[in-house]
Design a protein around this motif. Structure first.
Motif, PDB file in Angstrom:
ATOM      1  N   THR A  20       0.856  -1.187   0.000  1.00 29.56           N
ATOM      2  CA  THR A  20       0.000   0.000   0.000  1.00 29.56           C
ATOM      3  C   THR A  20       0.887   1.230   0.000  1.00 29.56           C
ATOM      4  N   CYS A  21       0.608   2.150  -0.934  1.00 25.57           N
ATOM      5  CA  CYS A  21       1.445   3.350  -1.050  1.00 25.57           C
ATOM      6  C   CYS A  21       1.330   4.204   0.220  1.00 25.57           C
ATOM      7  N   THR A  22       2.476   4.546   0.791  1.00 29.88           N
ATOM      8  CA  THR A  22       2.516   5.353   2.019  1.00 29.88           C
ATOM      9  C   THR A  22       1.962   6.751   1.765  1.00 29.88           C
ATOM     10  N   TYR A  23       2.033   7.201   0.518  1.00 28.94           N
ATOM     11  CA  TYR A  23       1.575   8.555   0.176  1.00 28.94           C
ATOM     12  C   TYR A  23       0.085   8.579  -0.178  1.00 28.94           C
ATOM     13  N   CYS A  24      -0.319   7.820  -1.197  1.00 28.70           N
ATOM     14  CA  CYS A  24      -1.700   7.960  -1.693  1.00 28.70           C
ATOM     15  C   CYS A  24      -2.618   6.805  -1.304  1.00 28.70           C
ATOM     16  N   GLY A  25      -2.056   5.740  -0.732  1.00 25.70           N
ATOM     17  CA  GLY A  25      -2.893   4.629  -0.271  1.00 25.70           C
ATOM     18  C   GLY A  25      -3.246   3.603  -1.333  1.00 25.70           C
ATOM     19  N   LEU A  40       6.111   3.169  -2.232  1.00 27.08           N
ATOM     20  CA  LEU A  40       5.857   4.318  -3.101  1.00 27.08           C
ATOM     21  C   LEU A  40       5.298   3.764  -4.412  1.00 27.08           C
ATOM     22  N   CYS A  41       4.032   4.059  -4.720  1.00 23.54           N
ATOM     23  CA  CYS A  41       3.409   3.507  -5.935  1.00 23.54           C
ATOM     24  C   CYS A  41       3.999   4.165  -7.176  1.00 23.54           C
ATOM     25  N   GLU A  42       3.709   3.556  -8.320  1.00 18.31           N
ATOM     26  CA  GLU A  42       4.252   4.037  -9.595  1.00 18.31           C
ATOM     27  C   GLU A  42       3.892   5.511  -9.843  1.00 18.31           C
ATOM     28  N   SER A  43       2.642   5.875  -9.572  1.00 16.06           N
ATOM     29  CA  SER A  43       2.210   7.264  -9.847  1.00 16.06           C
ATOM     30  C   SER A  43       2.887   8.248  -8.899  1.00 16.06           C
ATOM     31  N   CYS A  44       2.999   7.887  -7.627  1.00 17.83           N
ATOM     32  CA  CYS A  44       3.616   8.801  -6.658  1.00 17.83           C
ATOM     33  C   CYS A  44       5.125   8.913  -6.877  1.00 17.83           C
ATOM     34  N   ARG A  45       5.714   7.847  -7.408  1.00 18.64           N
ATOM     35  CA  ARG A  45       7.160   7.852  -7.632  1.00 18.64           C
ATOM     36  C   ARG A  45       7.551   8.971  -8.602  1.00 18.64           C
ATOM     37  N   GLU A  54      -1.229  16.881  -3.025  1.00 18.59           N
ATOM     38  CA  GLU A  54      -2.688  16.735  -3.093  1.00 18.59           C
ATOM     39  C   GLU A  54      -3.102  15.278  -2.873  1.00 18.59           C
ATOM     40  N   ARG A  55      -2.492  14.359  -3.599  1.00 22.49           N
ATOM     41  CA  ARG A  55      -2.842  12.933  -3.474  1.00 22.49           C
ATOM     42  C   ARG A  55      -2.681  12.476  -2.020  1.00 22.49           C
ATOM     43  N   THR A  56      -1.575  12.893  -1.402  1.00 25.25           N
ATOM     44  CA  THR A  56      -1.273  12.436  -0.047  1.00 25.25           C
ATOM     45  C   THR A  56      -2.222  13.071   0.966  1.00 25.25           C
TER      46      THR A  56
HETATM   47 ZN   LIG Z   1       0.918   6.528  -4.305  1.00 27.48          ZN
END
Ligand SMILES: [Zn+2]
Ligand SMILES: [Zn+2]
Length: 225
Positions: A20-25, A40-45, A54-56
Motif C-alpha cells: 500500500t502506497c505510504t503517500y496515496c494509499g 511508493l506507488c508508480e504514480s507517486c514515484r 494533493e494525493r497524499t
Molecule cells: Zn501513491
C-alpha cells in the motif's frame, strides 16, 4: 542488486507482495518491499510536488501535520530548498484538521490551498522579505474564515496569520531553511487555532533533515534533534 527505501533509507527486501502506497494509499503488487512497510506507488514515484501533496493530503490519516509535511519532504520531488515548499504547509494543516474532525474542512479546501499558493518565486525570503510558508499560514486562515479582499475581520485574521508566521521565521535568524519555515508555519497556525478548535498541542518535533542539509542551522534551530 540493492535498493533503498526512499522514506526510511533501509535496504529493500526482494519479496513479491501486495503493498500500500505510504503517500496515496493505492495498492500495487511489488517485487521489493521495505521492512518498515513503506511503499511508493508508480504514480507517486514520478509525481511532481503539488500533485504528490494533493494525493497524499486527500488520503492521509495523519493527525499531526508536522509528520505529514516531513513525509512529503522526504520524497525526491522536494529538493533540499525550493519553491515547492511554499504550497506544502497549508494543505497538510488542512488535511490534519480534517482528520481531527474539524467541520467544513473539505477535500476542495485542500485543493484550493495548493492552487492559491502557486507562483511565489524561490528565494523571496531574501529578495522580498516574504516567505511562501508564511503565506501558507494566511491561506489556511483565509479558507477557514472564507475571507476575501472585501472582508473586514476575516481579512484581518488572515493577514495576522501571515505576519505572525513571518515574524517567527525572521526571529529564528540564519540563512533560509525551507524545512524550518514549513514547520514554523504549521506550529504558528496550530497555536492560533488550538483554543478555538480544541486541538491538542503538537508534540515537540525533531527534523529528519537535521545536520543533513548544506546550510543546517543545527543548534540554532528548535527542530534540531
Ligand atoms: Zn501513491
Ligand atoms: Zn522504509
Amino acid at each position: 542488486m540493492k535498493f533503498r527505501c526512499r522514506i526510511c533509507e533501509q535496504d529493500l527486501l526482494e519479496q513479491a507482495s501486495s503493498c500500500t502506497c505510504t503517500y496515496c494509499g493505492q495498492e500495487e503488487e511489488a517485487e521489493w518491499s521495505c521492512p518498515m512497510g513503506h511503499y511508493l506507488c508508480e504514480s507517486c514515484r514520478t509525481a511532481g510536488p503539488d500533485d504528490l501533496t494533493e494525493r497524499t493530503c486527500l488520503h492521509s490519516e495523519a493527525r499531526n501535520p508536522l509528520e505529514l509535511a516531513e513525509l512529503l519532504m522526504r520524497h525526491p520531488a522536494f529538493h533540499a530548498y525550493g519553491e515547492e515548499h511554499h504550497s506544502l504547509a497549508a494543505p497538510v494543516i488542512l488535511a490534519a484538521l480534517r482528520k481531527q474532525g474539524v467541520p467544513g474542512v473539505t477535500e476542495e479546501a485542500i485543493r484550493l490551498s495548493i492552487a492559491r499558493l502557486q507562483g511565489i518565486p524561490i528565494s523571496v525570503c531574501g529578495t522580498r522579505g516574504d516567505c511562501g510558508s508564511a503565506a501558507s499560514a494566511g491561506t489556511v486562515i483565509s479558507i477557514l474564515r472564507s475571507a476575501t479582499p472585501l472582508s473586514d475581520q476575516e481579512r484581518t485574521e488572515a493577514l495576522r496569520a501571515t505576519a505572525h508566521t513571518l515574524l517567527r521565521i525572521a526571529d529564528r535568524g540564519g540563512p533560509r531553511c525551507c524545512k524550518q519555515s514549513v514547520f514554523e508555519a504549521i506550529v504558528c497556525t496550530w497555536e492560533r487555532l488550538q483554543d478555538e478548535l480544541q486541538l491538542a498541542a503538537l508534540p515537540a518535533h525533531s527534523c529528519a533533515f537535521a545536520g543533513k542539509l548544506k546550510d543546517c542551522k543545527t543548534t540554532r534551530c528548535p527542530y534540531f534533534g
